[in-house]
Design an enzyme around this catalytic site. Structure first.
Site, short mmCIF file in Angstrom:
data_model
loop_
_atom_site.label_atom_id
_atom_site.label_comp_id
_atom_site.label_asym_id
_atom_site.label_seq_id
_atom_site.Cartn_x
_atom_site.Cartn_y
_atom_site.Cartn_z
N ASP A 1 7.81 -28.31 -9.29
CA ASP A 1 7.93 -26.90 -8.93
C ASP A 1 6.70 -26.49 -8.16
OD1 ASP A 1 10.39 -26.11 -9.86
OD2 ASP A 1 9.67 -26.04 -11.94
N PHE B 1 2.00 0.40 -7.33
CA PHE B 1 3.15 -0.29 -6.74
C PHE B 1 4.37 -0.01 -7.59
CE2 PHE B 1 6.02 -3.88 -6.55
CZ PHE B 1 6.10 -4.12 -5.19
N ARG C 1 7.82 -0.40 -2.97
CA ARG C 1 7.35 -1.72 -2.54
C ARG C 1 6.04 -1.61 -1.78
NH1 ARG C 1 11.94 -4.07 0.71
NH2 ARG C 1 10.82 -6.03 0.59
N SER D 1 1.67 -0.01 -2.40
CA SER D 1 0.72 0.70 -3.23
C SER D 1 -0.35 1.25 -2.27
CB SER D 1 0.09 -0.23 -4.25
OG SER D 1 -0.61 -1.26 -3.59
#
EC number: 7.2.2.6
Lengths: 680, 548, 283
Positions: free
Chosen positions: A312, A379, A384, A386
């Protein structure tokens, strides 16, 4: 399992005390019914019984010393196994201690012993109580102390739903209350399985071990035959050379029973035969020491064979979070303005990304509290973005679309920068202030230090590394190139993973992967080596064939190395064992037959003292080498990742050539000592 | 010096034909076309050439063909007096007939009879020589089946035995034999159906000059690594091997197919370098053995060679010591067993070399086909040990060597030593060693040689021993039968098991099986295992004799 | 009607064997037998027959009693039947340490060792050619010089007794390590009595005058050749017997000497039958 390692089980070295503790165990293993599992050593034991009878019937110093050492050979072999098992036993005892007599409080109010819990029962666990069995949290959230299993003392959060819902029996709830649905059958809990594993109970022989045993059995049969069929030839030769006097080794009835047994024992592959099971147990043990539980030895062996590693991206290849790497101002905006705005907007942003922006800006630190008139805008998923509202201006940073909309000024230039950053595998954060766009912060996925080298190493070992990521192919390609993996799977769904594994396997490759989520379970089950994270769901743990208690995905690489080391140790000791025979022949053949054909004394190149001392030295060497190699068997031979040819060359030199030379020295040395024994 | 030139020119010739002839063999066994002769044979046999066989069916076909051949040959030998061209000889007695039938069908060609006095021309030409062809073809077919197993990807079949048998016979053995026969006839090898001619010698005595269809049988005797001479003196006989250059040609024919088969192997598995590795193992062992044999014989140690001034007893003047010693090595390194000099009278160590060559398991380069499959088995065993040492489940050419493969390979490896050792011990335990001509260690060598030769399907002899007794014919017949067909069945089972596997792609982590290191390792494993198995017996035979 | 599979398989095998026998057992060899009738190959195919035998097959040049006929070059010793018998080809098959004779008054029972055979041949040739016939490990009377040495402790220790195992007459050594050497008695196995068989090298040169091929039997027993060295050794005798100049005999030897084939294969050889035929003017 660091807790279990409090007493350092330092690899390889064995204390005399450890040998002493294992001795009774070794003696009980002399039972032929136990020996049956190890045909090579069974033959030695039968030989020892036979020489004991001969020694009683016709006692001599020589006969009794040989008999003694033959018994010691068997005991040493058992000792090796007992020592290997002994380490597991200590760990199992610690685990048992953790598994107290717990009481389960069923949701319907009944109380039953934890051992009577069934699959599907639902129990309530309050703060301070021990979780009675493995299961999934179906209600509530709690902090849990899992140190009994993982050795990690910091509590972990377990909550219903998601990938952190699995709890393990024997761990303790520290706060709050959870409702758990039991997912284990009685007696098959995780702890039960751990105990069974580390104890080596019902240890199954692995495929390679079986194949090696077949080879050893074949060699044993050949040597047995070549010694037994020697007898008529020896009788003939002795009769032909009537002048030859009888010796301890040979008389008119042929080679004496004691010497015949000695020859057989010296030739059959006792060294590897004695150490084979210890090597296997120790291999599992090494995994346990690294907090990995393998559900079968087969999985450990398969780890050595792995040719494709699925890793991963997040947490394994890259650090878990992105970091600001660059400020890119739009045309006409001085860099300093962008930096200052970015800095201001991130002062109150405690996310790793936000902190990294502050760090990169490297401006004098300003505590948010020192700016009383500043209003920080956090945020949210809706906005979406800040930022901060200052008296004279407002600053925002965030996703390109959102910020551009807020600024009200679509800019092709900004879009261009944003696309470029995406192509490079980064994440763009657009910074704007009232009325104008200032520029873009380039957030980068940071590849963990050393990963590139690690993957190059893997490549040298012949292992392909494949990065799995949810990123888009552009981003993924960039990160893959930076990390130096061989391939990547972008926008990967669980189905994609499964398909990729199947494709690799169809091409004859063996695949290893890690996973923690329930949706990883099919892929974990399909992979040849599936390592489930301990933090993962029960479904993932069930599907994989290993569990990493540290939940460290990079551990996969170590697991592969341990698997390889296990096989190498077996191969190296087999080579060593067979090479040893050459020297033993040079000791025993002249000892047996030089009395009949004096010319054969030319083969006595070690110039051993007498036929008796030569045979005895070979037998003693044969027994002592087992003890001498126990540490190596337990530790495993040194493994340095390199190509197969380099490994082979190195191991051949050490264990092949060493196996030829060492016994010449050893036997000669023993002969120098024992020639002073009267009667030899 | 002449020995080195002799061996060197042989090596050059074999190097020159390796690729073209190996490629030809490859075309023969992989082609899809069938010529008119072959189609005729298929029609008679009743086989559809496209049909593929599983390993079991392939093995049963091999066994059926061999069983029928043994029975046919046995009856032929028993009834030979009633047939055309019998030259008035008696029927061969039952145990010699059994021994001979097994011997020729198993490609051993151990001879418990003297050709010129015991057999008529018809049984030589239509019994023995036919088996010389087909037993060689069977060996090659089995080797090809094993190679197909390596080359296959998840299939259940290994080709068709009847097609392989026919093609190898018609397209490989027969054409080369036609050429070789012609050359032999030019050199003076006889080819007639005459019962012989009585001539008056210069001193007035009568000498019976024998006849027979020798040249045609000589060619396949060598090409098929059979070795059964038309005459008792075999290739020492001037009518079989009249000149020094036919001596060279004989060795070339013996080595031609065994040394070219690795090329076929490399081609079929798609990696020519694997073929080079296999042939390198064969060549290293062979060259070392030839060098040692020549060195021992030229040195001429031992009481009688010292007294005579050279180890010339049992050797022909035209071949000399070196031309004989090289032949002795070549004939035993392959499973041929033809002799141009008599190994029994070699120096102790010079005579040990043919014995050791056979003990290697007939792999350097071994018999037609059997050499390749024998060596591949050794490579598998080597790969297993070495493969573990590189930390992977051992694999050879992408095929994993697991428990089943090891079981088959180990059993293969066990069979011949078991037959040799138990046979030798049984001969001594039952007193049947008494028929040995020589006493002491040399007598022991004769017995050991007999069983080594039979179990390894070589057929050469330390000829002093009298073996046409009931016990010896039976025991050696069993050794030949089991030594040939048990390994074949195991090889085919292994081929089946390999064919079913998928192929693991090669990577850096794969043990490279084409590099000098691996070649050296296979050589080492072969020599060490053989030495460990046979050293005790050798110590009481040739080594005791040589060190006296 | 369907046959059981195993029977069908065996019948297929039988058909295959029969059809291949026709091809390989008849067509192939008989074609070459026919080719062997073609002029040019016919002589070879029939056995290279010459006036008095076959040029490829050696023969004995002895009289009815087996004594060498001195006007002929002699072939090598032969183990084929009574010598050069093509119906009984083969070698002696005696080993390099075949050194102890079986002594017996009955010639059927007696069996000389290979060493004694070599010694006897060397002695006889020496007498015939008038040269030194001595060889290492040979007694002056032409048997193997071999002692059975008895030691006090089996294989070691002081010598207690020594027997010359191949001699019934005067031993070739009077004493061995201070012990008098006894002659052997027929029928005794001195090794079985505890004697250690010890060949005695003696003082003969390691390269005796008589070449190795003269004292050893060939593999086939039909070796048509001798070495040039052995031919040259015999040349004076043949020249003397035939009243020919020695040079002429040497010339004939040279004419019948084949060099190495293709210049590098094998050893030079002299074809004895052709040489003798030439001497008789029958070539």
């Amino acid at each position: 399992m660091t807790m279990l390692l409090d007493k350092p089980v330092s690899a390889g070295t064995i204390a005399p005390a450890q040998l002493r503790r294992s001795l009774p165990q070794a003696l009980t293993k002399l039972d032929p019914r136990t020996m049956w599992r190890n045909p090579v050593m069974l033959i030695v034991e039968i030989g020892a019984v036979f020489t004991t009878v001969l020694s009683i019937a016709d006692p001599s110093v020589f006969a009794w010393i040989i008999t003694g050492w033959l018994w010691l050979t068997v005991v040493f072999a058992n000792l090796a196994e007992a020592v290997a098992e002994g380490r597991g036993k200590a760990q199992a005892a610690a685990l048992r201690a953790a598994k107290q007599d717990t009481v389960a409080y069923l949701k319907n109010g009944r109380e039953i012993p934890a051992t009577e819990l069934h699959l599907g029962d639902v129990v309530v666990v309050e703060a301070g109580q021990v979780i009675p069995g493995d299961g999934d949290v179906i209600e509530g959230i709690a902090s849990v102390d899992e140190s009994a299993i993982t050795g990690e003392s910091a509590p972990v959060i377990r909550e219903s739903g998601g990938d952190r819902s699995a709890v393990t029996g024997g761990t303790k709830v520290l706060s709050d209350r959870i409702v758990v649905r039991i997912t284990q059958r009685p007696g098959e809990s995780f702890v039960d399985r751990m105990i069974a594993l580390v104890e080596g109970a019902n240890r199954q022989k692995t495929p390679n071990e079986i194949a090696l045993n077949i080879l050893l059995a074949a060699l044993t049969i050949i040597f047995l035959l070549s010694v037994v069929t020697l007898q008529p030839l020896a009788i003939f030769s002795k009769a032909f050379q009537a002048a030859a006097p009888d010796t301890v080794a040979l008389n008119a009835d042929g080679v004496t029973g004691i010497v015949l047994v000695s020859l057989i024992v010296c030739l059959i592959p006792t060294t590897i035969g004695a150490l084979l099971s210890a090597i296997g147990i120790a291999g599992m043990d090494r995994l346990v020491q690294r907090n990995v539980l393998a559900m079968s030895g087969r999985a450990v062996e398969a780890a050595g064979d792995v040719t494709t590693l699925l890793l991963d991206k997040t947490g394994t290849i890259t650090l878990g979070n992105r970091q600001a790497a660059e400020f890119v101002p739009v045309n006409g905006v001085p860099l300093s303005s962008l930096v200052e705005a970015a800095h201001l907007s991130s002062l109150a942003d405690e996310t790793p990304e936000g902190r990294s922006v502050v760090q990169l800006a490297a401006l004098p630190s300003r505590e948010p509290g020192l700016m009383p008139d500043a209003v920080f805008v956090p945020f949210t998923a809706q906005t979406r973005m800040s930022g901060v509202d200052l008296p004279d201006r407002q600053i925002r940073k965030g996703a390109a679309v959102a910020v551009l909309k807020w600024a009200g000024k679509p800019s092709p230039e900004v879009t261009e920068i944003v696309d470029r950053i995406s192509d490079e595998g980064g994440t763009p954060l657009v910074v704007a202030e009232t009325g104008r766009v200032l520029g873009v912060i380039h957030l980068k996925d940071v590849v963990k230090p050393g990963m590139r080298e690690r993957f190059a190493e893997m490549r040298r070992m012949g292992i392909r590394t494949v990065m799995i990521t949810g990123d888009n192919p552009r981003t993924a390609a960039a990160i893959a190139a930076e990390a130096g993996v061989d391939d990547f799977l972008a926008e990967a769904t669980p189905e994609d993973k499964l398909a990729y594994i199947k494709k690799e396997q169809d091409g004859g490759r063996l695949v290893a992967m890690t996973g923690d989520g329930t949706n990883d379970a099919p892929a974990l089950a399909q992979a040849d080596v599936g390592v489930a994270m301990n933090t993962g769901t029960s479904a993932a743990k069930e599907a994989g064939n290993m569990v990493d208690l540290d939940s460290d995905p990079t551990k996969l690489i170590e697991i592969v190395e341990i698997g390889k080391q296990l096989l190498i140790t077996r191969g190296a000791l087999t080579t060593f064992s067979i090479s040893n025979d050459i020297a033993k022949y040079f000791a025993i053949i002249p000892a047996m037959f030089a009395a009949v054909y004096p010319g054969l004394d030319a083969l006595n190149i070690m110039r051993l003292h007498s036929p008796g001392s030569a045979i005895l030295s070979a037998v003693i060497f044969n027994a002592l080498i087992i003890v001498a190699l126990i540490p190596l068997a337990l530790r495993g031979v040194r493994y340095r990742p390199s190509s197969a040819s380099a490994l082979l060359r190195r191991n051949l030199w050490i264990y092949g050539l060493g196996g030829v030379v060492l016994p010449f020295l050893g036997i000669k040395l023993i002969d120098l000592l024992i020639q002073f024994i009267p009667g030899i | 010096m002449t020995g080195w030139i002799f061996a060197g020119s042989l090596v050059l010739a074999l190097v020159a034909v390796y690729r073209p002839f190996g490629d030809y063999l490859h075309r023969v066994v992989t082609g899809t076309r069938h010529n008119v002769v072959e189609r005729g044979v298929y029609r008679v046999v009743g086989v559809e050439p496209g049909t593929e066989q599983s390993w079991g069916v392939y093995a049963r076909s091999v066994l059926a063909f061999s069983a029928v051949s043994i029975l046919f040959l046995f009856l032929f030998l028993r009834l030979q007096d009633k047939l055309w061209l019998s030259l008035g000889v008696d029927p061969v007695n039952p145990h010699v007939a059994w021994n001979t039938a097994v011997s020729f069908v198993s490609n051993t060609n151990w001879q418990a009879y003297a050709g010129e006095s015991a057999l008529g021309h018809l049984v030589q030409m239509d019994g023995l020589a036919v088996q010389n062809f087909v037993s060689a073809a069977v060996g090659i077919a089995v080797a090809v089946a094993l190679v197909r197993g390596f080359a296959a990807k998840k299939t259940a079949t290994l080709g068709n035995f009847w097609v392989d048998l026919t093609r190898i016979t018609v397209r490989v053995l027969l054409p080369v034999c036609v050429l070789a026969t012609l050359v032999f006839m030019v050199a003076g090898v006889v080819q007639n159906l005459s019962g012989g001619t009585d001539v008056t010698t210069l001193t007035g005595a009568t000498q019976h000059i024998t006849g027979g269809p020798v040249a045609s049988q000589e060619a396949i005797k060598l090409l098929g690594t059979n070795g059964g001479g038309f005459y008792n003196a075999n290739s020492a006989h001037p009518f079989e091997n009249p000149t020094t250059w036919t001596n060279w040609l004989q060795m070339f024919l013996i080595l031609l197919i065994p040394f070219s088969l690795p090329r076929l192997f490399g081609r079929m598995v798609g990696q020519n370098r694997q073929g080079y590795a296999v042939v390198a193992v064969m060549a290293v062992l062979a060259l070392a053995s030839v060098a040692l044999t020549v060195a021992f014989e030229v040195h001429g140690a031992g009481t009688v060679p010292q007294a005579a001034g050279a180890a010339m007893e049992g050797k022909e003047t035209r071949f000399g010591v070196t031309g004989s010693a090289v032949y002795a090595a070549v004939t035993t390194l392959t499973s041929t067993g033809a002799v141009n000099s008599f190994h029994d009278s070699y120096t102790s160590f010079g005579g040990m070399m043919p014995l050791v060559n056979m003990m290697l398991g007939e792999v350097a380069p071994g018999g037609t086909g059997s050499g390749l499959y024998g060596l591949l088995i050794l490579a598998i065993i080597t790969v297993f040990v070495a493969g573990l040492m590189v930390g992977r489940t051992p694999e050879y050419l992408g095929k994993k060597i697991g428990a089943r493969e090891m079981k088959l390979a180990s059993s293969y490896f066990l069979i011949t030593p078991a037959l040799v050792l138990t046979g030798t011990a049984a001969a001594f335990a039952t007193g049947n060693n008494g028929t040995a001509l020589n006493v002491g260690p040399h007598g022991l060598s004769e017995v050991l040689y007999a069983f080594t030769s039979a179990a390894n399907n070589n057929g050469s002899a330390f000829a002093g021993i009298t073996v046409n007794t009931l016990w010896w014919d039976t025991a050696l017949g069993l050794a030949m039968l089991l030594g040939r067909f048990l390994p074949m069945v195991l090889v085919l089972a292994l081929a089946g098991s390999l064919a079913r596997q998928k192929v693991t792609p090669e990577s850096e982590g794969t043990l490279p099986t084409h590099q000098p290191l691996f070649v050296g390792l296979v050589v080492g494993v072969t020599v060490v295992l053989v030495a460990l198995t046979f050293l005790p017996a050798l110590a009481l035979g040739p080594i005791a004799e040589g060190l006296s | 009607m369907r046959l059981p599979a195993w029977l069908g398989q065996h019948l297929a095998a039988l058909r295959a064997l029969l059809v291949l026998t026709v091809l390989l057992g008849f067509a192939y060899p008989l074609a070459f037998v026919a080719l062997g009738r073609v002029p040019g190959l016919a002589d070879n195919a029939a056995g290279s027959l010459v006036t008095a035998g076959s040029s490829l097959i050696g023969q004995s040049f002895t009289d009815a009693d087996g004594n060498p006929v001195p006007r002929y070059f002699q072939s090598r010793p032969s183990a084929a039947g009574d010598g050069y018998d093509p119906t009984s080809t083969g070698a002696s098959n005696l080993g390099p340490e075949s050194v102890v004779d079986t002594l017996s008054a009955d010639p059927e029972e007696a069996a000389p060792s290979l060493l004694s055979q070599v010694c006897a041949r060397s002695l006889a040739i020496g007498e015939l050619e008038g040269v030194d016939g001595s060889r290492p490990y040979c007694t002056p009377d032409g048997v193997g010089a071999v002692l059975a040495v008895f030691h006090r402790d089996g294989l070691t220790g002081p010598v207690t007794r020594a027997v010359s195992v191949n001699q019934t007459g005067t031993p070739f050594l009077p004493t061995y390590q201070g012990v008098p050497v006894e002659p052997a008695q027929p029928g005794q196995d001195y090794r079985a009595q505890g004697g250690v068989i010890t060949p005695i090298r003696g003082t003969a040169p390691s390269h005796p005058v008589i070449p190795p091929d003269a004292v050893t039997a060939s593999g086939s027993g039909l070796d048509p050749h001798i070495s040039p060295a052995y031919a040259n050794l015999q040349a004076p005798r043949v020249a003397r017997e035939r009243g020919l100049p020695l040079d002429r005999v040497h010339e004939l030897i040279a004419e019948h000497t084949a060099g190495r084939a293709l210049g590098f294969l094998g050893d030079p050889t002299v074809n004895v039958l052709q040489l003798n035929s030439a001497l008789d003017g029958k070539s």
